[in-house]
Design a protein around this motif. Structure first.
Motif, PDB file in Angstrom:
ATOM      1  N   VAL A 219       0.878  -1.179   0.000  1.00 33.39           N
ATOM      2  CA  VAL A 219       0.000   0.000   0.000  1.00 33.39           C
ATOM      3  C   VAL A 219       0.907   1.219   0.000  1.00 33.39           C
ATOM      4  CG1 VAL A 219      -1.797   1.268   1.250  1.00 33.39           C
ATOM      5  CG2 VAL A 219      -1.779  -1.235   1.341  1.00 33.39           C
ATOM      6  N   ILE A 220       0.696   2.130  -0.927  1.00 33.50           N
ATOM      7  CA  ILE A 220       1.458   3.383  -0.884  1.00 33.50           C
ATOM      8  C   ILE A 220       0.576   4.438  -0.233  1.00 33.50           C
ATOM      9  CG2 ILE A 220       2.798   5.083  -2.181  1.00 33.50           C
ATOM     10  CD1 ILE A 220       3.052   3.134  -4.464  1.00 33.50           C
ATOM     11  N   GLY A 221       1.029   4.966   0.900  1.00 33.82           N
ATOM     12  CA  GLY A 221       0.262   5.982   1.615  1.00 33.82           C
ATOM     13  C   GLY A 221      -0.345   5.434   2.887  1.00 33.82           C
ATOM     14  N   ALA A 222       0.117   5.958   4.041  1.00 34.01           N
ATOM     15  CA  ALA A 222      -0.451   5.530   5.329  1.00 34.01           C
ATOM     16  C   ALA A 222      -1.455   6.558   5.809  1.00 34.01           C
ATOM     17  CB  ALA A 222       0.660   5.338   6.366  1.00 34.01           C
ATOM     18  N   GLY A 223      -2.307   7.024   4.892  1.00 35.72           N
ATOM     19  CA  GLY A 223      -3.384   7.931   5.276  1.00 35.72           C
ATOM     20  C   GLY A 223      -4.597   7.126   5.689  1.00 35.72           C
ATOM     21  N   VAL A 224      -5.734   7.800   5.795  1.00 35.75           N
ATOM     22  CA  VAL A 224      -6.957   7.140   6.252  1.00 35.75           C
ATOM     23  C   VAL A 224      -7.293   5.946   5.357  1.00 35.75           C
ATOM     24  CG1 VAL A 224      -9.425   7.472   6.653  1.00 35.75           C
ATOM     25  CG2 VAL A 224      -7.832   9.332   7.152  1.00 35.75           C
ATOM     26  N   LEU A 243       3.897   1.746   2.649  1.00 36.97           N
ATOM     27  CA  LEU A 243       5.028   2.655   2.425  1.00 36.97           C
ATOM     28  C   LEU A 243       4.521   4.088   2.531  1.00 36.97           C
ATOM     29  CD1 LEU A 243       6.483   0.828  -0.703  1.00 36.97           C
ATOM     30  CD2 LEU A 243       7.319   0.678   1.660  1.00 36.97           C
ATOM     31  N   GLU A 244       5.114   4.844   3.425  1.00 34.73           N
ATOM     32  CA  GLU A 244       4.660   6.223   3.656  1.00 34.73           C
ATOM     33  C   GLU A 244       5.852   7.159   3.562  1.00 34.73           C
ATOM     34  OE1 GLU A 244       1.784   8.169   4.247  1.00 34.73           O
ATOM     35  OE2 GLU A 244       3.362   9.664   4.238  1.00 34.73           O
ATOM     36  N   ALA A 245       5.698   8.185   2.714  1.00 35.74           N
ATOM     37  CA  ALA A 245       6.806   9.112   2.470  1.00 35.74           C
ATOM     38  C   ALA A 245       7.146   9.938   3.725  1.00 35.74           C
ATOM     39  CB  ALA A 245       6.450  10.039   1.316  1.00 35.74           C
ATOM     40  N   LEU A 246       6.122  10.297   4.489  1.00 35.77           N
ATOM     41  CA  LEU A 246       6.400  11.127   5.664  1.00 35.77           C
ATOM     42  C   LEU A 246       7.081  10.302   6.749  1.00 35.77           C
ATOM     43  CD1 LEU A 246       2.973  13.006   5.892  1.00 35.77           C
ATOM     44  CD2 LEU A 246       5.110  13.831   4.877  1.00 35.77           C
ATOM     45  N   GLY A 275       8.943   7.272   6.116  1.00 42.35           N
ATOM     46  CA  GLY A 275      10.082   7.886   5.415  1.00 42.35           C
ATOM     47  C   GLY A 275      10.429   7.136   4.144  1.00 42.35           C
ATOM     48  N   ALA A 276       9.459   6.368   3.633  1.00 41.97           N
ATOM     49  CA  ALA A 276       9.710   5.533   2.450  1.00 41.97           C
ATOM     50  C   ALA A 276       9.135   6.223   1.217  1.00 41.97           C
ATOM     51  CB  ALA A 276       9.061   4.161   2.632  1.00 41.97           C
ATOM     52  N   ASN A 277      10.005   6.752   0.407  1.00 42.99           N
ATOM     53  CA  ASN A 277       9.596   7.486  -0.781  1.00 42.99           C
ATOM     54  C   ASN A 277       9.567   6.568  -1.988  1.00 42.99           C
ATOM     55  OD1 ASN A 277       8.850   9.767  -2.155  1.00 42.99           O
ATOM     56  ND2 ASN A 277      10.408  11.010  -1.089  1.00 42.99           N
ATOM     57  N   VAL A 278       8.379   6.311  -2.503  1.00 40.86           N
ATOM     58  CA  VAL A 278       8.271   5.384  -3.632  1.00 40.86           C
ATOM     59  C   VAL A 278       8.779   6.064  -4.894  1.00 40.86           C
ATOM     60  CG1 VAL A 278       6.665   4.075  -5.073  1.00 40.86           C
ATOM     61  CG2 VAL A 278       6.381   4.110  -2.585  1.00 40.86           C
ATOM     62  N   THR A 279       9.647   5.359  -5.616  1.00 39.18           N
ATOM     63  CA  THR A 279      10.247   5.967  -6.811  1.00 39.18           C
ATOM     64  C   THR A 279       9.814   5.273  -8.104  1.00 39.18           C
ATOM     65  OG1 THR A 279      12.190   4.596  -6.349  1.00 39.18           O
ATOM     66  CG2 THR A 279      12.295   6.892  -5.645  1.00 39.18           C
ATOM     67  N   VAL A 308      -2.450   2.097  -4.532  1.00 43.06           N
ATOM     68  CA  VAL A 308      -1.925   3.459  -4.432  1.00 43.06           C
ATOM     69  C   VAL A 308      -2.996   4.303  -3.740  1.00 43.06           C
ATOM     70  CG1 VAL A 308      -0.985   5.418  -5.704  1.00 43.06           C
ATOM     71  CG2 VAL A 308      -0.620   3.097  -6.568  1.00 43.06           C
ATOM     72  N   ALA A 309      -2.689   4.733  -2.532  1.00 45.66           N
ATOM     73  CA  ALA A 309      -3.664   5.506  -1.739  1.00 45.66           C
ATOM     74  C   ALA A 309      -2.981   6.772  -1.239  1.00 45.66           C
ATOM     75  CB  ALA A 309      -4.183   4.656  -0.581  1.00 45.66           C
ATOM     76  N   VAL A 310      -2.627   7.642  -2.195  1.00 44.08           N
ATOM     77  CA  VAL A 310      -1.833   8.825  -1.848  1.00 44.08           C
ATOM     78  C   VAL A 310      -2.684  10.099  -1.844  1.00 44.08           C
ATOM     79  CG1 VAL A 310       0.350   7.842  -2.646  1.00 44.08           C
ATOM     80  CG2 VAL A 310      -1.079   9.111  -4.254  1.00 44.08           C
ATOM     81  N   GLY A 311      -3.987   9.924  -1.728  1.00 43.65           N
ATOM     82  CA  GLY A 311      -4.852  11.085  -1.626  1.00 43.65           C
ATOM     83  C   GLY A 311      -5.784  11.218  -2.820  1.00 43.65           C
ATOM     84  N   ARG A 312      -6.629  12.230  -2.771  1.00 41.67           N
ATOM     85  CA  ARG A 312      -7.629  12.449  -3.813  1.00 41.67           C
ATOM     86  C   ARG A 312      -7.548  13.887  -4.301  1.00 41.67           C
ATOM     87  NH1 ARG A 312     -11.301   8.451  -4.198  1.00 41.67           N
ATOM     88  NH2 ARG A 312     -12.957   9.817  -4.940  1.00 41.67           N
TER      89      ARG A 312
HETATM   90  P1  AMP Z   1      -4.363  10.830   2.595  1.00 41.75           P
HETATM   91  O1  AMP Z   1      -4.088  12.180   1.998  1.00 41.75           O
HETATM   92  O2  AMP Z   1      -4.870  10.837   4.003  1.00 41.75           O
HETATM   93  O3  AMP Z   1      -5.185   9.958   1.684  1.00 41.75           O
HETATM   94  O4  AMP Z   1      -2.916  10.108   2.686  1.00 41.75           O
HETATM   95  C1  AMP Z   1      -2.101   9.863   1.580  1.00 41.75           C
HETATM   96  C2  AMP Z   1      -0.713   9.570   2.100  1.00 41.75           C
HETATM   97  O5  AMP Z   1       0.120   9.149   1.017  1.00 41.75           O
HETATM   98  C3  AMP Z   1      -0.018  10.779   2.727  1.00 41.75           C
HETATM   99  O6  AMP Z   1       0.349  10.471   4.044  1.00 41.75           O
HETATM  100  C4  AMP Z   1       1.208  11.005   1.838  1.00 41.75           C
HETATM  101  O7  AMP Z   1       2.332  11.427   2.574  1.00 41.75           O
HETATM  102  C5  AMP Z   1       1.450   9.626   1.226  1.00 41.75           C
HETATM  103  N1  AMP Z   1       2.203   9.656  -0.038  1.00 41.75           N
HETATM  104  C6  AMP Z   1       2.030  10.501  -1.083  1.00 41.75           C
HETATM  105  N2  AMP Z   1       2.913  10.229  -2.096  1.00 41.75           N
HETATM  106  C7  AMP Z   1       3.697   9.187  -1.658  1.00 41.75           C
HETATM  107  C8  AMP Z   1       4.806   8.426  -2.219  1.00 41.75           C
HETATM  108  N3  AMP Z   1       5.302   8.675  -3.451  1.00 41.75           N
HETATM  109  N4  AMP Z   1       5.350   7.433  -1.477  1.00 41.75           N
HETATM  110  C9  AMP Z   1       4.853   7.148  -0.254  1.00 41.75           C
HETATM  111  N5  AMP Z   1       3.825   7.814   0.325  1.00 41.75           N
HETATM  112  C10 AMP Z   1       3.241   8.822  -0.350  1.00 41.75           C
END
Ligand code: AMP
Ligand code: FAD
Length: 507
Positions: A219-224, A243-246, A275-279, A308-312
């Motif tokens: 899963v990319i993104g540890a958001g909701v 994997l979460e970039a922050l 701290g995992a930045n997907v490349t 991929v769950a990096v936001g909307r």
């Molecule tokens: P949300 O906005 O709550 O849906 O969360 C999305 C999460 O995805 C945020 O915590 C972002 O930091 C994370 N995110 C965005 N781009 C990347 C990426 N390339 N690699 C890892 N995490 C990411």
């Protein structure tokens, strides 16, 4: 197909056009455009923001149409937007099914219940979810009918200050409205370096449709959304890596609560890599190889499915003619004032397509507000008291600023805290993790925020929302009777604890 509908303006429209010869089709089409339907209000989008706005407008006596383009997997129009079709509702259905499975497999024995070799029928689980979605989406159709909202299917585009063009397949028609409400919602963000393929690399909707339990899920993104969907498949047996970039886990959540939650989620088996930045991501055979870097260097992760769950992002594609003058902000949201008015008089925008949290209840509240405004009443949305919920186990729910934000803003506060483990009900239901934390103003005692980690946090937060809407003090909640034994006693005790008088723990 072939349905006839009498518009509020009294014009009869039809979508049987295509049974006529081509030249007659053109004449009829031109005729339809000229004989445009007229409404007091046209709402574009039938998600939780739009359908609520439409129903309320109709209740207030306004002739109202709601246009939506969503179709289900069988190509049938389906109301309810993201929330009902691929968001809040189906995700909660799967969270519930997977939680039952997890409890049967890991917790029932604590109650003396012995079940050997419990197994999960994924097809049945998905069918249950689909049935819930169908019940609710059809329910909205019923509500529209009951309230007299005209439901039009197709893609809507605002082509004039009071004119909307609706395209459904090859058919085009127009509608006129004195007021227009834009409620077109949002779409998942796609990472250009990890494009969706709909099978192995999917968005949140794809993660609600896996036909088999992936052995390894990334899963990319540890958001909701990432945490909720990761939890579903982890409980069913997937090895889940998030994997979460922050470098901070759930930065929007109070630190104490987020730290506890992170520890509990890791104990459950969620492999959260901060701290995992997907490349990039590469398909190799039946798996996907995800490249990411952190401060330990570059890494590869092999998974069977990748979510991929990096936001909307706000969805405004082909929504209006630029000449109408509707402005977007620099992040692509439709620009609105505090009462959801856009830059064009008579045009409002609500829900995910405007600033503020992307939450269904926030959009619905804005829908109620604009309906009142259009009908000539006064109304507002209290953005200070919007609850947030993450439906993990335990759930996380909060309202108002974190302790860290209060500190940064220099607002003096007192903190009250109460662990669920000290309540009888939590012990009885075998769900003792977490706590309630209440922050109240040091001088006025007004409740500033409440942060809950625990079973049923989503339900418990409602009491606090009402209390805060009425500007309650911690003392008000402390003096309110709470039923025994309930989890809500932890809220009561947290309020008592603000003044160091909790009963069931040392202060
Ligand atoms: P949300 O906005 O709550 O849906 O969360 C999305 C999460 O995805 C945020 O915590 C972002 O930091 C994370 N995110 C965005 N781009 C990347 C990426 N390339 N690699 C890892 N995490 C990411
Ligand atoms: P949407 O629900 O996106 O609806 C917009 C509608 O407009 C859609 O039907 C779309 O087809 C239609 N549309 C768009 N453009 C046009 C056009 N030009 N013409 C015609 N129709 C158009 N929120 C919560 O509060 N709680 C949760 O538990 C929760 N869980 C979620 C889980 C997941 C997996 C996801 C993805 C989201 C979740 N959300 C949750 C967020 C929630 O779904 C959104 O905040 C909410 O749906 C936004 O409502 P909306 O009405 O603004 O937009």
């Amino acid at each position: 197909m072939g349905s006839r509908r009498r518009s509020q303006s009294g014009l009869v429209t039809t979508n049987k056009l295509w049974t006529y010869p081509r030249f007659i089709q053109s004449i009829l089409q031109i005729g339809l455009i000229i004989m445009s339907e007229k409404y007091d209000v046209v709402v574009i989008g039938a998600g939780p923001a739009g359908y609520v706005a439409a129903i309320r407008c109709a209740q207030l006596g306004l002739s109202t149409a709601c246009i939506d383009e969503w179709t289900d997997d069988h190509g049938k129009p389906s109301l309810g937007g993201t929330c009902l079709n691929v968001g809040c509702i189906p995700s909660k259905a799967l969270l519930d099914s997977s939680e039952h499975f997890h409890r049967v497999s890991h917790e029932f024995q604590n109650h003396g219940i012995q079940i050997k070799d419990a197994s999960m029928d994924i097809k049945k689980m998905l069918a249950r979810k689909d049935k819930i979605v169908a019940t609710l989406t059809q329910g909205i159709q019923g509500l529209f009918k009951h309230n007299g909202v005209i439901n039009l299917h197709g893609h809507a585009r605002v082509i004039g200050k009071e004119t909307i063009e609706i395209t459904d397949g090859k058919q085009k028609r127009t509608a006129q409205a004195a007021s227009i409400v834009l409620a077109t919602g949002s779409r998942p963000i796609e990472l250009p370096i990890v494009p969706f393929d709909g099978t192995r690399i999917v968005d949140s909707s794809g993660a609600l449709e896996f036909q088999r339990i992936p052995k390894r899920l990334g899963v990319i993104g540890a958001g909701v959304i990432g945490l909720e969907l990761g939890s579903v498949w982890q409980r069913l047996g997937s090895q889940v890596v998030i994997l979460e970039a922050l470098t901070t886990f759930l930065p929007a959540v109070d630190r104490q609560i987020a730290t506890d939650a992170e520890r509990l989620f890791r104990q459950q088996g969620l492999d959260i890599r901060l701290g995992a930045n997907v490349t990039g991501a590469q398909q190799s055979g039946k798996s996907v190889s995800v490249s990411y870097s952190d401060n330990g260097g570059d890494h590869q992760l092999k998974v069977d499915r990748l979510v991929v769950a990096v936001g909307r992002r706000p969805y405004t594609e082909a929504l209006f003619d630029d000449r109408v003058g509707i402005e977007l902000d620099d992040r692509g949201y439709i620009k609105v004032d505090d009462e959801c008015r856009t830059s064009v008089p008579g045009v409002y925008a609500i829900g995910d397509v405007v600033r503020g949290p992307m939450l269904a209840h926030k959009g619905s509240e804005e829908g109620l507000c604009v309906a009142d405004l259009i009908a000539g009443h006064s109304a507002h949305v209290n953005y200070e008291v919007i609850p947030w919920v993450i439906y993990t186990d335990p759930e996380i729910a909060w309202i108002g600023p974190t302790e860290q934000q209060l500190k940064r803003q220099g607002i003096p506060y007192r903190a009250g805290m109460f662990p669920f483990a000290a309540t009888g009900r939590a012990l009885a239901i075998d769900n003792t993790a977490g706590r309630v934390k209440m922050l109240a103003h040091e001088q006025t005692d007004q409740v500033l925020s409440v942060h809950i980690l625990g079973s049923q946090a989503s339900e418990l937060i409602a009491e606090v929302v009402v209390a805060m809407e009425f500007s309650a003090s911690a003392e008000d909640i402390a003096r309110t009777v709470h039923a025994h034994p309930t989890l809500s006693e932890a809220v009561h005790e947290a309020a008592l604890s603000v003044h160091k008088r909790a009963i069931h723990r040392a202060n």
